[in-house]
Motif scaffolding. Sequence first.
Motif, PDB file in Angstrom:
ATOM      1  N   ASP A   1      62.805  40.075  -7.352  1.00 25.28           N
ATOM      2  CA  ASP A   1      62.031  39.051  -7.908  1.00 25.28           C
ATOM      3  C   ASP A   1      60.691  39.424  -8.957  1.00 25.28           C
ATOM      4  O   ASP A   1      59.939  38.665  -9.403  1.00 25.28           O
ATOM      5  CB  ASP A   1      60.717  38.564  -6.574  1.00 25.28           C
ATOM      6  CG  ASP A   1      59.935  39.834  -6.181  1.00 25.28           C
ATOM      7  OD1 ASP A   1      60.420  41.040  -6.593  1.00 25.28           O
ATOM      8  OD2 ASP A   1      59.144  39.516  -5.421  1.00 25.28           O
TER       9      ASP A   1
ATOM     10  N   LYS B   1      59.266  39.432 -12.439  1.00 28.90           N
ATOM     11  CA  LYS B   1      59.341  38.248 -13.768  1.00 28.90           C
ATOM     12  C   LYS B   1      59.837  38.820 -14.715  1.00 28.90           C
ATOM     13  O   LYS B   1      59.589  40.024 -15.482  1.00 28.90           O
ATOM     14  CB  LYS B   1      57.838  37.603 -13.647  1.00 28.90           C
ATOM     15  CG  LYS B   1      57.727  36.479 -14.607  1.00 28.90           C
ATOM     16  CD  LYS B   1      56.359  35.873 -14.591  1.00 28.90           C
ATOM     17  CE  LYS B   1      56.288  34.627 -15.344  1.00 28.90           C
ATOM     18  NZ  LYS B   1      57.037  33.515 -14.926  1.00 28.90           N
TER      19      LYS B   1
ATOM     20  N   ASN C   1      66.392  33.039 -24.371  1.00 28.96           N
ATOM     21  CA  ASN C   1      67.295  33.858 -23.230  1.00 28.96           C
ATOM     22  C   ASN C   1      67.915  35.016 -23.567  1.00 28.96           C
ATOM     23  O   ASN C   1      68.921  35.555 -22.934  1.00 28.96           O
ATOM     24  CB  ASN C   1      68.663  32.786 -23.022  1.00 28.96           C
ATOM     25  CG  ASN C   1      68.353  31.377 -22.628  1.00 28.96           C
ATOM     26  OD1 ASN C   1      67.395  31.034 -21.715  1.00 28.96           O
ATOM     27  ND2 ASN C   1      69.077  30.293 -23.194  1.00 28.96           N
TER      28      ASN C   1
ATOM     29  N   PHE D   1      62.137  33.044 -15.679  1.00 31.05           N
ATOM     30  CA  PHE D   1      63.414  33.630 -14.708  1.00 31.05           C
ATOM     31  C   PHE D   1      62.593  34.905 -14.126  1.00 31.05           C
ATOM     32  O   PHE D   1      61.888  35.538 -14.533  1.00 31.05           O
ATOM     33  CB  PHE D   1      64.525  33.938 -15.511  1.00 31.05           C
ATOM     34  CG  PHE D   1      64.846  32.772 -16.093  1.00 31.05           C
ATOM     35  CD1 PHE D   1      65.725  31.874 -15.624  1.00 31.05           C
ATOM     36  CD2 PHE D   1      64.924  32.327 -17.712  1.00 31.05           C
ATOM     37  CE1 PHE D   1      66.395  30.450 -16.167  1.00 31.05           C
ATOM     38  CE2 PHE D   1      65.372  31.337 -18.158  1.00 31.05           C
ATOM     39  CZ  PHE D   1      66.110  30.647 -17.400  1.00 31.05           C
TER      40      PHE D   1
ATOM     41  N   GLN E   1      66.645  38.786 -10.449  1.00 29.91           N
ATOM     42  CA  GLN E   1      67.884  38.417  -9.907  1.00 29.91           C
ATOM     43  C   GLN E   1      68.572  37.217 -10.454  1.00 29.91           C
ATOM     44  O   GLN E   1      69.875  37.242 -10.527  1.00 29.91           O
ATOM     45  CB  GLN E   1      67.377  37.766  -8.502  1.00 29.91           C
ATOM     46  CG  GLN E   1      68.646  37.721  -7.432  1.00 29.91           C
ATOM     47  CD  GLN E   1      68.450  37.493  -6.027  1.00 29.91           C
ATOM     48  OE1 GLN E   1      67.102  37.786  -5.627  1.00 29.91           O
ATOM     49  NE2 GLN E   1      69.228  37.438  -5.289  1.00 29.91           N
ATOM     50  N   ALA E   2      67.997  36.299 -11.181  1.00 30.99           N
ATOM     51  CA  ALA E   2      68.560  35.438 -11.918  1.00 30.99           C
ATOM     52  C   ALA E   2      69.456  35.763 -12.943  1.00 30.99           C
ATOM     53  O   ALA E   2      70.675  35.268 -12.855  1.00 30.99           O
ATOM     54  CB  ALA E   2      67.715  34.174 -12.255  1.00 30.99           C
ATOM     55  N   LEU E   3      69.061  36.792 -13.587  1.00 29.24           N
ATOM     56  CA  LEU E   3      69.860  37.217 -14.556  1.00 29.24           C
ATOM     57  C   LEU E   3      70.930  38.027 -14.147  1.00 29.24           C
ATOM     58  O   LEU E   3      72.077  37.919 -14.657  1.00 29.24           O
ATOM     59  CB  LEU E   3      68.622  38.282 -15.426  1.00 29.24           C
ATOM     60  CG  LEU E   3      69.711  39.199 -16.697  1.00 29.24           C
ATOM     61  CD1 LEU E   3      70.150  38.195 -17.671  1.00 29.24           C
ATOM     62  CD2 LEU E   3      68.596  40.281 -17.351  1.00 29.24           C
TER      63      LEU E   3
ATOM     64  N   ASN F   1      72.472  37.586 -11.329  1.00 27.93           N
ATOM     65  CA  ASN F   1      73.411  36.550 -10.821  1.00 27.93           C
ATOM     66  C   ASN F   1      73.804  35.801 -11.755  1.00 27.93           C
ATOM     67  O   ASN F   1      74.519  34.641 -11.465  1.00 27.93           O
ATOM     68  CB  ASN F   1      72.744  35.924  -9.515  1.00 27.93           C
ATOM     69  CG  ASN F   1      72.241  36.656  -8.463  1.00 27.93           C
ATOM     70  OD1 ASN F   1      72.869  37.881  -8.157  1.00 27.93           O
ATOM     71  ND2 ASN F   1      71.570  36.069  -7.648  1.00 27.93           N
TER      72      ASN F   1
ATOM     73  N   ARG G   1      72.275  33.353 -13.752  1.00 25.09           N
ATOM     74  CA  ARG G   1      71.664  32.038 -13.717  1.00 25.09           C
ATOM     75  C   ARG G   1      70.818  31.993 -15.032  1.00 25.09           C
ATOM     76  O   ARG G   1      69.835  30.997 -14.894  1.00 25.09           O
ATOM     77  CB  ARG G   1      71.018  31.790 -12.353  1.00 25.09           C
ATOM     78  CG  ARG G   1      72.032  31.844 -11.229  1.00 25.09           C
ATOM     79  CD  ARG G   1      71.296  31.162 -10.074  1.00 25.09           C
ATOM     80  NE  ARG G   1      70.260  31.506  -9.626  1.00 25.09           N
ATOM     81  CZ  ARG G   1      69.930  32.399  -8.926  1.00 25.09           C
ATOM     82  NH1 ARG G   1      70.977  32.994  -8.111  1.00 25.09           N
ATOM     83  NH2 ARG G   1      68.719  33.110  -8.506  1.00 25.09           N
ATOM     84  N   VAL G   2      70.651  32.858 -16.019  1.00 24.20           N
ATOM     85  CA  VAL G   2      69.874  32.784 -17.136  1.00 24.20           C
ATOM     86  C   VAL G   2      70.697  32.238 -18.199  1.00 24.20           C
ATOM     87  O   VAL G   2      72.044  32.573 -18.319  1.00 24.20           O
ATOM     88  CB  VAL G   2      69.454  34.063 -17.415  1.00 24.20           C
ATOM     89  CG1 VAL G   2      68.418  34.166 -18.903  1.00 24.20           C
ATOM     90  CG2 VAL G   2      68.299  34.592 -16.510  1.00 24.20           C
TER      91      VAL G   2
END
Length: 241
Positions: A140, A142, A154, A227, A230-232, A234, A236-237
């Motif tokens: 989590d 940032k 991005n 983001f 974890q989003a990166l 997975n 999702r970025v």
Amino acid sequence: MSGISTGRASADVSLQSALLLYGAKDEETVFATAHPIALVKGRPTIGAGRPLQRDALISALTKLAEHAAPKAEFLPPTVLGISPSAVTWWCPPGMRRVFFKCQTLGERSAIVPHPGLVFQAANAGFRVFAVAGNDRPAADTKLYEPPYFNTWDNGGICIGTARVPKRVDVASIPRWEAGFFESAFTHPNAGGKRVAYKDGEYAFWRDMLDGKFGDSFPLECLVPMKFAVQALVNGRVGGVA
């Protein structure tokens, strides 16, 4: 016929044969045939097939799995995530040399403070993000915009003439980092704001090169993103420019 780079094999590969699967229903395969590939007027063409016996099919799939699966390897604590197509890792904050070659700042080099960075090398491109703090990022944590020239939205890195590895794996991490830090920053790329600083990014890097901030990166100059790590990891970025 041109070769296809697997990113993992020691040499390029080319199309050799095809397997055709037959079944009465979409998810019920009951028969398979093997077909050689021949060049017909410069185009790969599937030749006549022969029935593929169970043992031969198992052998072929086993060999494919050996080459396609990621190899077991030791993961250093800086690695945040791996997948068949990407490696994501953390670079702790510290003092590192940067190189500039641009009209506004001239040709300059200095050892300056950097924030913690999260890199991702992937088949789709090379990216970098900043993080606040000195600890290894958690899921989590940032992400912030990379405060560097030659970066896109991005986190995309403009490779330019940088020398980066062809392989995407843990063993290649030092060479990916070297490709980033040892290349010259030439200009800010189009897109969103990368650094929050009075008079903009040129003034920020002029002060950095002049040693204004000592050995501590000014975290208040980082621009937050929406983001987390974890989003990166997975995927999702958003994509690389």
